[in-house]
Design a protein around this motif. Structure first.
Motif, short mmCIF file in Angstrom:
data_model
loop_
_atom_site.label_atom_id
_atom_site.label_comp_id
_atom_site.label_asym_id
_atom_site.label_seq_id
_atom_site.Cartn_x
_atom_site.Cartn_y
_atom_site.Cartn_z
N LYS A 25 -160.39 45.00 14.44
CA LYS A 25 -160.42 44.42 15.79
C LYS A 25 -159.21 44.87 16.60
CE LYS A 25 -159.61 40.02 16.36
NZ LYS A 25 -159.71 38.55 16.39
N THR A 26 -158.04 44.79 16.00
CA THR A 26 -156.82 45.10 16.76
C THR A 26 -156.57 46.60 16.88
OG1 THR A 26 -155.42 44.91 14.80
CG2 THR A 26 -155.73 42.92 16.14
N GLN A 27 -157.14 47.40 15.97
CA GLN A 27 -156.95 48.85 15.98
C GLN A 27 -158.30 49.56 16.16
OE1 GLN A 27 -154.64 50.04 12.50
NE2 GLN A 27 -153.73 48.00 12.45
N PHE A 28 -159.13 49.01 17.04
CA PHE A 28 -160.50 49.49 17.20
C PHE A 28 -160.57 50.98 17.49
CE2 PHE A 28 -164.52 50.05 19.50
CZ PHE A 28 -165.40 49.55 18.55
N GLY A 29 -159.77 51.45 18.43
CA GLY A 29 -159.77 52.87 18.79
C GLY A 29 -159.44 53.76 17.61
N GLU A 30 -158.43 53.39 16.84
CA GLU A 30 -158.04 54.17 15.65
C GLU A 30 -159.16 54.16 14.62
OE1 GLU A 30 -154.77 54.18 12.04
OE2 GLU A 30 -154.39 52.91 13.78
N MET A 31 -159.77 52.98 14.42
CA MET A 31 -160.86 52.88 13.45
C MET A 31 -162.02 53.80 13.85
SD MET A 31 -163.58 49.93 12.51
CE MET A 31 -164.00 49.96 14.21
N ILE A 32 -162.39 53.78 15.12
CA ILE A 32 -163.48 54.63 15.61
C ILE A 32 -163.14 56.11 15.40
CG2 ILE A 32 -164.76 55.36 17.68
CD1 ILE A 32 -165.68 52.68 16.56
N ALA A 33 -161.90 56.48 15.70
CA ALA A 33 -161.48 57.87 15.52
C ALA A 33 -161.58 58.28 14.06
CB ALA A 33 -160.05 58.05 16.03
N LYS A 34 -161.16 57.42 13.15
CA LYS A 34 -161.24 57.73 11.72
C LYS A 34 -162.70 57.80 11.25
CE LYS A 34 -156.70 55.95 10.40
NZ LYS A 34 -156.06 57.19 10.02
N ALA A 35 -163.54 56.93 11.81
CA ALA A 35 -164.95 56.90 11.42
C ALA A 35 -165.69 58.16 11.85
CB ALA A 35 -165.64 55.66 11.99
N GLN A 36 -165.13 58.88 12.82
CA GLN A 36 -165.74 60.15 13.23
C GLN A 36 -165.54 61.22 12.15
OE1 GLN A 36 -167.69 60.63 15.96
NE2 GLN A 36 -167.42 58.43 16.22
N ARG A 37 -164.53 61.04 11.32
CA ARG A 37 -164.21 62.01 10.27
C ARG A 37 -164.77 61.62 8.91
NH1 ARG A 37 -159.62 61.61 13.33
NH2 ARG A 37 -158.49 60.34 11.86
N GLU A 38 -164.80 60.31 8.65
CA GLU A 38 -165.31 59.81 7.36
C GLU A 38 -165.67 58.33 7.51
OE1 GLU A 38 -162.41 58.88 4.11
OE2 GLU A 38 -161.00 59.88 5.46
N PRO A 39 -166.56 57.84 6.67
CA PRO A 39 -166.92 56.42 6.75
C PRO A 39 -165.69 55.53 6.55
CG PRO A 39 -168.49 57.59 5.39
CD PRO A 39 -167.35 58.54 5.66
N VAL A 40 -165.70 54.40 7.24
CA VAL A 40 -164.60 53.43 7.15
C VAL A 40 -165.17 52.11 6.66
CG1 VAL A 40 -162.89 52.12 8.48
CG2 VAL A 40 -163.33 54.52 9.05
N SER A 41 -164.58 51.57 5.61
CA SER A 41 -164.99 50.28 5.07
C SER A 41 -164.23 49.17 5.79
CB SER A 41 -164.68 50.23 3.57
OG SER A 41 -164.92 48.94 3.05
#
Length: 84
Positions: A10-26
């Protein structure tokens, strides 16, 4: 696989989305895996694999039917239930 807590996601949404573009994020909630976020391309690839698998199973089933390899559903389930 990279992991975020629900609060981090929630607090790092942008970073999480960026990482999810490269690999799945749990995403974990209360210390347990809850969901996986992945790119649309990865999701579409998984869905295509599922569809291919289903088509292959259907083709095998049709071939078995055409070869006369047909079984009564009740007999099959009765046989399975004997082992339980």
């Amino acid at each position: 696989m990279i992991s975020f807590t629900a609060n981090e996601a929630k607090t790092q949404f942008g970073e999480m989305i960026a990482k999810a573009q490269r690999e799945p994020v749990s995403i974990t909630k209360n210390g347990k895996p809850s969901v996986v976020v992945m790119s649309v391309a990865d999701y579409n690839a998984i869905e295509e694999l599922k569809l291919q698998n289903l088509r292959e199973k259907l083709a095998r089933s049709i071939a078995q039917f055409e070869a006369g390899k047909v079984f009564d559903g009740e007999e099959v389930f009765d046989e399975i239930m004997k082992d339980l």
